[in-house]
Design a protein around this motif. Structure first.
Motif, mmCIF file in Angstrom:
data_model
loop_
_atom_site.group_PDB
_atom_site.id
_atom_site.type_symbol
_atom_site.label_atom_id
_atom_site.label_comp_id
_atom_site.label_asym_id
_atom_site.label_seq_id
_atom_site.Cartn_x
_atom_site.Cartn_y
_atom_site.Cartn_z
ATOM 1 N N GLY A 3 48.390 44.503 30.628
ATOM 2 C CA GLY A 3 47.973 44.186 29.470
ATOM 3 C C GLY A 3 47.991 42.449 29.640
ATOM 4 O O GLY A 3 47.327 41.946 30.099
ATOM 5 N N LYS A 4 48.130 42.260 28.214
ATOM 6 C CA LYS A 4 48.119 40.858 28.025
ATOM 7 C C LYS A 4 49.402 40.019 28.661
ATOM 8 O O LYS A 4 50.287 40.555 29.004
ATOM 9 N N TRP A 5 49.166 38.834 29.221
ATOM 10 C CA TRP A 5 50.028 38.013 30.073
ATOM 11 C C TRP A 5 50.343 36.607 29.134
ATOM 12 O O TRP A 5 51.531 36.631 28.731
ATOM 13 N N HIS A 6 49.570 35.656 28.979
ATOM 14 C CA HIS A 6 49.618 34.902 27.868
ATOM 15 C C HIS A 6 50.673 33.736 28.151
ATOM 16 O O HIS A 6 51.185 33.058 27.167
ATOM 17 N N LEU A 7 50.934 33.653 29.538
ATOM 18 C CA LEU A 7 52.137 32.851 29.680
ATOM 19 C C LEU A 7 51.516 31.835 30.793
ATOM 20 O O LEU A 7 52.600 31.141 31.998
ATOM 21 N N GLY A 8 50.292 31.626 31.099
ATOM 22 C CA GLY A 8 49.845 30.832 32.082
ATOM 23 C C GLY A 8 48.641 31.430 32.592
ATOM 24 O O GLY A 8 48.169 32.634 32.004
ATOM 25 N N THR A 9 47.750 30.707 33.492
ATOM 26 C CA THR A 9 46.566 31.093 33.458
ATOM 27 C C THR A 9 46.598 31.673 34.875
ATOM 28 O O THR A 9 47.314 31.908 35.663
ATOM 29 N N LEU A 10 45.596 32.479 35.210
ATOM 30 C CA LEU A 10 45.326 33.677 36.239
ATOM 31 C C LEU A 10 44.464 33.437 37.328
ATOM 32 O O LEU A 10 44.269 34.264 38.349
ATOM 33 N N THR A 11 43.672 32.299 37.266
ATOM 34 C CA THR A 11 42.531 31.856 38.280
ATOM 35 C C THR A 11 42.532 30.432 38.139
ATOM 36 O O THR A 11 42.507 29.787 37.121
ATOM 37 N N LYS A 12 42.325 29.966 39.185
ATOM 38 C CA LYS A 12 41.933 28.389 39.503
ATOM 39 C C LYS A 12 40.136 28.303 39.930
ATOM 40 O O LYS A 12 39.771 27.391 39.933
ATOM 41 N N GLN A 13 39.509 29.325 39.769
ATOM 42 C CA GLN A 13 38.173 29.583 40.175
ATOM 43 C C GLN A 13 37.371 30.162 38.909
ATOM 44 O O GLN A 13 37.551 30.996 38.450
ATOM 45 N N GLY A 14 36.553 29.196 38.440
ATOM 46 C CA GLY A 14 35.863 29.587 37.236
ATOM 47 C C GLY A 14 36.418 29.584 35.986
ATOM 48 O O GLY A 14 37.682 29.448 35.997
ATOM 49 N N LYS A 15 35.780 29.769 34.958
ATOM 50 C CA LYS A 15 36.328 29.811 33.585
ATOM 51 C C LYS A 15 36.822 30.996 33.433
ATOM 52 O O LYS A 15 36.083 31.966 33.748
ATOM 53 N N ASP A 16 38.041 31.241 32.631
ATOM 54 C CA ASP A 16 38.653 32.435 32.199
ATOM 55 C C ASP A 16 39.446 32.311 30.988
ATOM 56 O O ASP A 16 40.133 31.589 30.894
ATOM 57 N N ALA A 17 38.830 33.164 29.960
ATOM 58 C CA ALA A 17 39.752 33.266 28.935
ATOM 59 C C ALA A 17 39.775 31.737 28.052
ATOM 60 O O ALA A 17 38.940 31.010 28.288
ATOM 61 N N ASN A 18 41.231 31.458 27.607
ATOM 62 C CA ASN A 18 41.145 29.978 26.836
ATOM 63 C C ASN A 18 41.659 29.088 27.541
ATOM 64 O O ASN A 18 41.201 27.879 27.319
ATOM 65 N N ARG A 19 42.220 29.034 28.725
ATOM 66 C CA ARG A 19 42.549 28.135 29.559
ATOM 67 C C ARG A 19 42.226 28.101 31.042
ATOM 68 O O ARG A 19 42.603 27.127 31.859
ATOM 69 N N GLY A 20 41.944 29.120 31.591
ATOM 70 C CA GLY A 20 41.675 29.395 32.892
ATOM 71 C C GLY A 20 40.620 28.736 33.756
ATOM 72 O O GLY A 20 39.853 28.180 33.097
ATOM 73 N N GLY A 21 40.760 28.582 34.884
ATOM 74 C CA GLY A 21 39.898 27.791 35.764
ATOM 75 C C GLY A 21 40.221 26.404 36.382
ATOM 76 O O GLY A 21 41.410 26.130 36.227
ATOM 77 N N ALA A 22 39.398 25.743 37.153
ATOM 78 C CA ALA A 22 39.560 24.853 37.891
ATOM 79 C C ALA A 22 39.924 23.610 37.133
ATOM 80 O O ALA A 22 40.580 22.710 37.397
ATOM 81 N N ALA A 23 39.620 23.546 35.756
ATOM 82 C CA ALA A 23 39.932 22.264 34.867
ATOM 83 C C ALA A 23 41.496 22.275 34.680
ATOM 84 O O ALA A 23 41.814 21.234 34.129
ATOM 85 N N TYR A 24 42.075 23.365 34.898
ATOM 86 C CA TYR A 24 43.437 23.417 34.216
ATOM 87 C C TYR A 24 44.449 23.932 35.459
ATOM 88 O O TYR A 24 45.120 24.887 35.442
ATOM 89 N N PRO A 25 44.385 23.418 36.595
ATOM 90 C CA PRO A 25 44.976 23.896 37.767
ATOM 91 C C PRO A 25 46.854 23.931 37.338
ATOM 92 O O PRO A 25 47.355 24.642 37.982
ATOM 93 N N HIS A 26 47.220 22.699 36.545
ATOM 94 C CA HIS A 26 48.796 22.917 36.336
ATOM 95 C C HIS A 26 49.256 24.000 35.514
ATOM 96 O O HIS A 26 50.227 24.353 35.567
ATOM 97 N N LEU A 27 47.934 24.752 34.945
ATOM 98 C CA LEU A 27 48.381 25.850 34.141
ATOM 99 C C LEU A 27 48.401 27.280 34.798
ATOM 100 O O LEU A 27 48.884 28.163 34.218
ATOM 101 N N TYR A 28 47.981 27.164 35.990
ATOM 102 C CA TYR A 28 47.967 28.455 36.817
ATOM 103 C C TYR A 28 49.300 28.995 37.203
ATOM 104 O O TYR A 28 50.321 28.261 37.452
#
Length: 485
Positions: A122-147
């Motif tokens: 289900g929901k994770w919401h404790l960091g992002t899940l991909t470094k590739q492309g945009k995903d949800a609120n914060r995911g993607g290459a723009a936020y590698p420190h949040l992976y």
């Protein structure tokens, strides 16, 4: 995988039934609803929303009358569940802020070291899940420190989204929508991708069987995980974090039709809760079929109070989501463990999501210690009838609000102003006592300041170093707005 400093007894294998051997250690299932209000369930008195399976499960265990989410927002509460620590210690100050730092010792890691299979659904919401492309609120290459995916925290299996999704057809939305409520899309209707994906433990996007009711989509992954570990004679931890009834709130046509004569918003809100309830019933039926129900610890709660501007109900409690008044943090909750806990009981003592971790450790026979401070304490004794008060106060922080709950008294702070309530006598926070009880205010204020100073030490890396501190480049979030003690 990092090694924790928690030391537990090993498990014993004994025959439980003809199907297979099963360990004496209980299976552990943590179920969390998203933005479900205290008054949104039948076992707390709701007579409109149909939650028969939750109500039946609650009656088979212990209902908590004063159960608190660690925060009035999603991410911080979730961090508290997995660590047993105040979310300010690890910088999860708000939703979409901070991550569950890799150095934190999590319940999933601890149980994995004890031979448990571990899954998060289900929901994770404790960091992002991909470094590739945009995903949800914060995911993607723009936020590698949040992976920060579940695999970094001791999970074997995952089927997760970074944050919210529509509660029906979770991967799509109508081309035109208000972002909050809509009816289930119909054939031929113009739709677009919602922008959030499901991801597996290896970081792969999951695209099959992700349509229809989202609670069912989640449970479709949970049940095979449980059955597989039953066949392996392996105890399991299953964390099931539903998205319902968080916005966007959408119900299937069948569930919406159960609520005639009310608004479209109410039909979808009530309907998605009933759909989630049905999946809890499906889970319980599966556990019973496999002979696992009696020795499975099930903990249910919501992550915070109901969202503003929705049909969600906090009962008669003051405040909603984002507030540290009771309606924002007092949530529906129960515990079921048929092997030990009595049925049909209520716990009057205040308990919290920070108590989950130490409660499970208590049940597993943990007698060691950890270098990382636990803020929660086991509520096992309360579930078994003890009337002794908890030994630790409960602390809360969000935005420029703070609160401390010690025994019957609650001190609420917001931007330099204090309120004091006797929660036992005045649960709806109608009578502010701060002017007539200055000594009590002074005492609780000292606890509030001292504890948040301690949380800051943890945030700055006192317990496990500064690698994540430097990676995140976060600043400490003070709730006190430079006010002096």
């Amino acid at each position: 995988m990092k090694k924790s400093t928690l030391y537990l007894f090993g498990f014993i294998v004994t025959p439980l039934c003809a199907f297979a051997k099963q360990t004496d250690k209980p299976n552990v299932i943590l179920i969390m609803a998203d933005d479900l209000g205290w008054g949104d369930v039948g076992f707390n008195g709701n007579r409109i929303i149909r939650t028969p399976h939750l109500d039946a499960l609650a009656s088979d265990g212990v209902v908590f009358d004063r159960f608190y989410a660690a925060a009035p927002l999603s991410s911080p509460t979730r961090a508290s569940v997995l660590t047993g620590r105040h979310p300010f210690r690890t910088g999860v100050f708000s939703a979409n802020e901070g991550i569950l730092r890799p150095e934190e010792i999590c319940l999933s890691e601890t149980l994995k070291e004890e031979g448990y299979a571990t899954g998060h659904f289900g929901k994770w919401h404790l960091g992002t899940l991909t470094k590739q492309g945009k995903d949800a609120n914060r995911g993607g290459a723009a936020y590698p420190h949040l992976y920060n995916p579940p695999v970094e925290h001791g999970y074997d299996i995952a089927f997760v989204t970074e944050s919210k999704v529509p509660t029906y057809d979770p991967m799509i939305c109508p081309e035109k929508n208000n972002g909050r409520f809509w009816n289930a899309v119909t054939p031929g209707e113009s739709v677009r991708d919602y922008g959030t994906s499901y991801w597996d433990i290896a970081g792969n996007k999951v695209t099959d069987q992700v349509s229809g009711d989202d609670s069912r989509v989640i449970m479709d992954r949970v049940l095979p995980f449980i059955e597989d570990n039953r066949l392996k004679n392996q105890p399991f931890l299953s964390v099931i974090w539903f998205h319902a009834p968080h916005l966007p709130c959408v119900a299937s046509p069948q569930h919406a039709a159960m609520y005639q004569g009310v608004s479209m918003e109410e039909q979808n809100y009530y309907g998605c809760i009933t759909a989630m309830d049905e999946q809890v019933g499906r889970l319980v039926a599966h556990l019973k079929e496999l002979g696992l129900y009696e020795n499975t610890l099930i903990l249910f709660c919501s992550d915070n109070g109901p969202e503003i501007g929705t049909p969600g109900s906090a009962g008669n409690f003051k405040g909603l989501k984002r507030s540290l008044h009771e309606g924002g943090i007092r949530v529906p909750a129960f515990m079921v463990w048929r092997k030990e806990t009595p049925a049909g009981k209520h716990v009057a003592q205040a308990c919290s999501t920070t108590d989950y971790f130490p409660t499970v450790l208590d049940i597993l026979g943990h007698t060691g210690s950890t270098k990382q401070a636990l803020d929660g304490e086991s509520f096992r004794r309360f579930a078994n009838g003890s009337t002794r008060a908890r030994s630790k106060p409960l602390l809360f922080g969000s935005m420029l609000q703070g609160a401390v709950l010690e025994s019957d008294y609650k001190l609420y702070y917001s931007e330099g102003q204090y309120e004091l309530y006797n929660i036992e006598e005045d649960p709806f926070e109608q009578k502010d006592l701060h002017e007539v009880m200055p000594k009590k205010v002074k005492h609780l204020k000292k606890i509030l300041y001292n504890q948040f100073n301690e949380y800051k030490d943890s945030f700055d890396g006192k317990e496990y170093g500064t690698e994540s501190v430097k990676r995140m480049k976060q600043e400490w979030h003070t709730i006190f707005n430079n006010e002096r003690k």
